[in-house]
Design an enzyme around this catalytic site. Structure first.
Site, PDB file in Angstrom:
ATOM      1  N   ARG A 104       0.841  -1.197   0.000  1.00 15.58           N
ATOM      2  CA  ARG A 104       0.000   0.000   0.000  1.00 15.58           C
ATOM      3  C   ARG A 104       0.870   1.239   0.000  1.00 15.58           C
ATOM      4  NH1 ARG A 104      -4.916   0.335   4.099  1.00 15.58           N
ATOM      5  NH2 ARG A 104      -3.230   0.869   5.520  1.00 15.58           N
ATOM      6  N   THR A 108      -1.434   7.506  -0.509  1.00 18.98           N
ATOM      7  CA  THR A 108      -2.745   7.307  -1.160  1.00 18.98           C
ATOM      8  C   THR A 108      -3.503   6.106  -0.602  1.00 18.98           C
ATOM      9  OG1 THR A 108      -1.863   5.817  -2.846  1.00 18.98           O
ATOM     10  CG2 THR A 108      -1.783   8.195  -3.326  1.00 18.98           C
ATOM     11  N   ASP A 200       0.019  -3.375  12.051  1.00 20.13           N
ATOM     12  CA  ASP A 200       0.516  -3.748  10.717  1.00 20.13           C
ATOM     13  C   ASP A 200       0.860  -5.238  10.725  1.00 20.13           C
ATOM     14  OD1 ASP A 200       2.447  -4.307   8.576  1.00 20.13           O
ATOM     15  OD2 ASP A 200       2.287  -2.167   8.186  1.00 20.13           O
ATOM     16  N   ASP A 203       4.426  -6.355   9.485  1.00 17.13           N
ATOM     17  CA  ASP A 203       5.485  -6.051  10.459  1.00 17.13           C
ATOM     18  C   ASP A 203       5.412  -6.981  11.661  1.00 17.13           C
ATOM     19  OD1 ASP A 203       6.639  -4.040   8.983  1.00 17.13           O
ATOM     20  OD2 ASP A 203       5.474  -2.441   9.928  1.00 17.13           O
TER      21      ASP A 203
END
Ligand code: PRP
Ligand code: URA
Length: 209
Positions: A104, A108, A200, A203
């Site tokens: 991603r 944006t 995340d 991660d």
């Protein structure tokens, strides 16, 4: 219309709550994701067709059932989708595995494509796209688009945590694709992260932060 399957078995809820905890280690997070993936796999494959299969038990002849029909391709979205592959392979050890690379864009939040390698007979396979997080739905929709461009017609998305925004987008753009998730969360924050979510996923699986 695509169907949303929320697979909230107590064992899955228990394991997912541990994963959400920010104190959970990378090792535990990864192991729990694999365990939940196997359990989600039961539901994703629940309607697989069966055929009769004759065997000799030690005592008599027996007509049992075995899975028939299309073979399976598991297609993780890199990176985080990789964390769901081993659990599914425990369930379906002969499945082939393809990879689609998307990340991603930080500003944006749109997915950026960087890699694709799929089994060469993928159009004949039942495709399970894996990614723990369905946030805006952009990555999942692009991955579905990609496998459809290879001729695939039987596609399911398996995730761990989904936001209403992502589900609505998949259902709008790909009404033929069912979604399987362990949890339906509340919403996205201003950075398009899922709330309450688990942070995340990539991660946390790979220990990169
Ligand atoms: C995360 C996640 C999904 C995507 C979900 O990947 O694993 O692929 O974001 O967001 P979306 O529904 O809004 O598209 P990320 O881009 O962080 O890449 P990574 O897995 O390599 O960390
Ligand atoms: N990607 C993640 O890893 N987590 C989110 O909450 C949203 C996108």
């Amino acid at each position: 219309m695509s169907t949303l399957h929320i697979v909230d078995h107590p064992m899955i809820q228990h394991k997912l709550t541990i994963m959400r905890d920010k104190h959970t280690t990378t090792k535990d997070f990864r192991e729990l994701l694999n365990e939940i993936s196997l359990l989600l796999g039961y539901e994703v494959t629940r309607d697989f067709p069966l055929e009769d299969c004759e065997v000799e038990t030690p005592l008599q002849h027996y007509v049992g059932k075995m899975v028939s029909g299309k073979k399976v391709a598991i297609v993780p979205i890199l990176r985080a989708g990789l964390g769901m592959v081993d659990g599914l392979l425990k369930l379906m050890p002969v499945a082939k595995v393809g990879h689609i690379g998307l990340y991603r864009d930080a500003t944006t939040h749109n997915p950026v494509f960087y890699y694709c390698k799929l089994p060469k007979d993928i159009e004949q396979r039942f495709v399970i796209i894996t990614d723990p997080m369905l946030a805006t739905g952009g990555s999942a929709c692009d991955a579905v688009e990609k496998v459809k461009s290879y001729g695939c017609t039987n596609i399911r998305i398996m995730c761990l945590v989904a936001a209403p925004e992502g589900i609505a987008r998949v259902q709008r753009e790909h009404p033929d694709v069912d979604i399987y998730t362990a949890a339906l969360d509340d919403c996205l924050n201003e950075n398009a992260y899922i709330l309450p979510g688990l942070g995340d996923a990539g991660d946390r699986i790979f220990g990169t932060k």
